[in-house]
Design an enzyme around this catalytic site. Structure first.
Site, PDB file in Angstrom:
ATOM      1  N   ASP A 229       0.872  -1.154   0.000  1.00 14.67           N
ATOM      2  CA  ASP A 229       0.000   0.000   0.000  1.00 14.67           C
ATOM      3  C   ASP A 229       0.923   1.222   0.000  1.00 14.67           C
ATOM      4  OD1 ASP A 229      -3.122   0.704   1.741  1.00 14.67           O
ATOM      5  OD2 ASP A 229      -2.037   1.810   0.177  1.00 14.67           O
TER       6      ASP A 229
HETATM    7  C1  GLC Z   1      -4.297   4.373  -0.163  1.00 11.01           C
HETATM    8  C2  GLC Z   1      -5.173   3.155   0.049  1.00 11.01           C
HETATM    9  C3  GLC Z   1      -5.085   2.146  -1.071  1.00 11.01           C
HETATM   10  C4  GLC Z   1      -4.843   2.870  -2.362  1.00 11.01           C
HETATM   11  C5  GLC Z   1      -3.451   3.470  -2.288  1.00 11.01           C
HETATM   12  C6  GLC Z   1      -3.126   4.299  -3.526  1.00 11.01           C
HETATM   13  O1  GLC Z   1      -3.760   4.821   1.031  1.00 11.01           O
HETATM   14  O2  GLC Z   1      -5.039   2.474   1.292  1.00 11.01           O
HETATM   15  O3  GLC Z   1      -6.315   1.415  -1.095  1.00 11.01           O
HETATM   16  O4  GLC Z   1      -4.939   1.966  -3.456  1.00 11.01           O
HETATM   17  O5  GLC Z   1      -3.257   4.241  -1.117  1.00 11.01           O
HETATM   18  O6  GLC Z   1      -3.977   5.409  -3.570  1.00 11.01           O
END
Ligand code: GLC
Length: 744
Positions: A229
């Site tokens: 993430d």
């Molecule tokens: C965010 C989310 C994730 C997302 C990523 C990119 O913090 O937790 O679901 O795909 O970052 O935006």
């Protein structure tokens, strides 16, 4: 078995290989050697391709794209084919925007209604989440765009999400919180898996080798890329060692740490090469996917979004058959959501829609000769004069034949990044309901919200309720379709609506303390909890009404190699065509294990004309009847009689029958610490032990029986190695021989 080859990158230097393991920018990977850069971006209910600045919180603007209903709504359709169709459409739009991997689906379980991100997840049930998530991935990837099933794993709260440890017992982790990921990985083979921010039992998911390699790759045969993430990697070297292949976003300058770790011998160079190879292979997959493009007509996808939304609206209540409305008379529309619809959640999934249906306009378009009036009723940002707005709304409602009252949660009341501390609707809206029902008895409430809201008072106050959750850009049209009967509602709740927040399973363990969240409710998440505790709910998991009625008959079960085949006849006993969501739950009353009263093990949707009937067949797969046996760290099916029920919700079971299922999976060996209860449940062991004990305990047993003592019951918890004949050194040979015979 997943490959450990690194043939694609063996000509690259260590530095180059390390560079493949982290992003070049916020959304793209590096280009090195023959490996091309590609873009990953959100997901999951639309393509969020940012234009200028980059962020992962939905702040900077993005290119227009179709905003489909978020997962919380789509899940209410219980329609795997629909999820696949939406996945296909998203794949087409992703390719148009040169996106190689779309970050979704989110299949985390809705453990507690307060979680701010529940709008982005499917259900409180792992089977429903897994089946729908797998269908979405299959659709998306059929268009040559990769998925990123997220957030792996046990990311069920937003509070302290980048540090908190989800402390979950092994069986609950396997059967509830990993289960939906397992189904998506094994069934749909996502190109990537996104590891979550949080810790699982104290270990950061990004550094958890058990999670990212032993479970994901060795057990589930995942052969794609594990991507972090955004900002989830705390220690890049530890992450690479655990099996994390791609750190996002880029710019963390951690490649040098990887190189240094290899040079100082704390990280195998082959591990770096394998990770780089996986990213290179993913890049090649994206390149291949790019070759086929589809010219998307935004109107086509808008129509699909409207169809998907209409299939996602739950008719919770419809007393006096108030719905569908006739296009005549005086219709009052109250509530600012009718003019300013809330159709998606906040944060990284926020889409810039190609267009937005306005419910009030869509209602007017289908209202025929009716006069349609409007009153704002309240504001969701607290800027309005509540009293004046309410008074105006009451006058409008009083001067109508029927009032459609839009209620729900505003953007500021729930979102990614924070959890709610209440699940009540805002007080000004509840006051408005009370004021309106005082002057108008024919009220239809239309709800828009991501997380569950308390409905007990509303359910008692109004005759009809439609739950739209968050319906995407075409939700306004879909609501109008259902209000006027253009579409017969068929959706079903994918999450329980409790009477009180205090009744919720995790009420005392959410959102945790000192960066620890104790999953004290264990297996009993959602309806499993409310059923086990026999707690009344306002609306149960799987609930939803229709403008017609359905009859269930002739349930038959047969045990098959692949599981239990269930067939049931469904008849449309009403006078309009409709869709029934047939749900199958299994129970095992005589189980030796802790089990919820019933669990969803299969479902199907069936469309029927008035008077038409159809036999629905669903196989309750053996793998879905398994439980996680912690004594052997493996899946087993417990032998015995299973009660299978077919119904229209988890608390509206229409037909039940029993089927005997044989055990499968590794047996649990008896050990010298096995108790008499465990020994006696094994016929071979029981025969040997009773024979051995016969002589040595005859007299005492007779005496005990004369005293009315249940010797067997009293001895159940007695370890065999401390029992007379088998105790101590003297008894050890006989005990070892017993175990050898019984364990084969
Ligand atoms: C965010 C989310 C994730 C997302 C990523 C990119 O913090 O937790 O679901 O795909 O970052 O935006």
């Amino acid at each position: 078995m997943h490959t450990n080859s690194y043939s694609t990158v063996e000509d690259l230097s260590l530095e180059e290989q390390a560079s493949l393991g982290s992003g070049a920018g916020f959304w793209n990977t590096v280009a090195v050697g023959a490996t091309k850069s590609f873009i990953l971006t959100d997901g999951p209910h639309g393509v969020r391709k940012q234009i200028a600045s980059d962020d992962h919180l939905g702040i900077a603007p993005s290119m227009p794209a179709t905003c489909f209903p978020p997962a919380a709504a789509l899940a209410q359709s219980w329609d795997v084919d629909l999820l696949e169709s939406v996945g296909i459409a998203l794949g087409q739009e992703a390719k148009e925007r040169n996106v190689g991997v779309l970050l979704g689906p989110g299949v985390n379980i809705k453990r507690d209604p307060r979680c701010g991100r529940n709008f982005e997840y499917f259900s409180e049930d792992p089977m429903l989440s897994g089946a729908l998530g797998a269908a979405w991935v299959t659709g998306l990837q059929s268009e040559g765009v990769g998925a990123s099933v997220k957030h792996f794993a046990a990311n069920n709260a937003e509070t302290d999400r980048m540090r908190a440890s989800s402390d979950v017992d092994p069986r609950t982790l396997r059967e509830i919180y990993l289960r939906s990921f397992q189904r998506v990985v094994e069934e749909a083979k996502p190109w990537t898996v996104m590891c979550s921010y949080n810790r699982v039992n104290g270990v950061y998911a990004s550094e958890d080798r058990w999670l990212l390699t032993s479970v994901l790759r060795d057990e589930w045969d995942f052969d794609g890329v594990v991507v972090s993430d955004w900002g989830a990697v705390k220690d890049r070297v530890a992450a690479v060692r655990a099996g994390l292949d791609l750190e996002m976003p880029g710019g963390t300058e951690t490649d040098a740490l990887v190189v240094r770790a290899v040079e100082n011998g704390t990280l195998e160079s082959s591990v770096v090469a394998v990770a780089a190879n996986r990213v290179a292979l993913l890049s090649a997959r994206v390149e291949r996917g790019r070759r086929v493009t589809t010219q998307v007509d935004p109107e086509d996808h808008h129509h699909l979004a409207r169809d998907a939304a209409a299939k996602s609206v739950v008719l919770l209540k419809n007393d006096q058959q108030l719905l569908p409305l006739a296009p005549a008379g005086r219709i009052a529309v109250v509530g600012e959501f009718a003019k300013y619809p809330r159709f998606q959640g906040g944060g990284s999934s926020r889409i810039n829609p190609t267009k937005v249906d306005i419910p009030l306009e869509e209602i007017r378009a289908l209202a025929g000769d009716a006069t349609v009036t409007y009153a704002r009723g309240f504001t969701t940002d607290g800027t309005g004069d509540d009293g004046a707005l309410r008074d105006d709304a009451v006058l409008t409602a009083a001067d109508s034949d029927v009032t459609i009252l839009f209620l729900g949660l505003g953007d500021g009341q729930e979102s990614e990044g924070f959890d709610r501390d209440t699940i009540d609707l805002p007080a000004d809206q509840l006051a408005l309901v009370a004021a309106i029902v005082a002057v108008q008895s024919r009220v239809v409430v239309v709800l828009s919200h991501g997380g569950v809201v308390i409905l007990a008072d509303i359910a008692n106050a109004v005759p009809a309720i439609l739950d739209g959750s968050l319906l995407g850009q075409a939700g306004g049209g879909a609501i109008a379709d259902i209000l006027f009967g253009e579409v017969n509602p068929s959706a079903r709740l994918s999450e329980t609506v409790p009477v009180r927040l205090q009744d919720a399973p995790a009420y005392l363990n959410f959102p945790g303390e000192n960066s620890h969240i104790i999953y004290g409710e264990g297996l009993h998440v959602g309806y499993r909890w409310y059923d086990a505790r026999e707690i009344p709910v306002t609306y149960p998991f799987g609930h939803g009404l229709s403008y017609t009625t359905f009859d269930y008959s002739d349930l038959e079960l047969s045990s098959r190699a692949e599981g239990v085949e269930a067939t049931v006849r469904i008849t449309n006993t009403g006078d309009v065509a409709g869709r029934e969501v047939v749900q199958f739950y299994s129970a095992m009353p005589g189980s030796a294990k802790v089990r919820p009263p019933r669990e969803l093990k299969g479902f199907a949707v069936v469309d029927l004309d008035p008077g038409e009937d159809s036999v629905v067949t669903v196989t309750l797969r053996s793998k879905d009847l398994q439980y996680w046996e912690t004594r052997i760290d493996g899946w087993r099916v417990e032998a015995g009689d299973y009660e299978v029920s077919a119904g229209s919700s988890s608390r509206d079971l229409r037909q039940s029958a029993t089927v005997t299922v044989a055990s499968s999976g590794p047996t649990v060996p008896l050990t010298e610490d096995s108790t008499m209860g465990e020994i006696m449940s094994n016929p071979a062991a029981a025969a040997i032990v009773m024979g051995a004990l016969q002589g040595s305990s005859e007299g005492s047993e007779t005496a005990a029986t004369e005293l009315g003592l249940d010797v067997a019951r009293m001895m159940e918890s007695y370890p065999i190695n401390r029992l007379g004949f088998f105790a101590g050194e003297a008894g050890r040979p006989a005990l070892m021989k017993l175990l050898q015979i019984v364990n084969g």
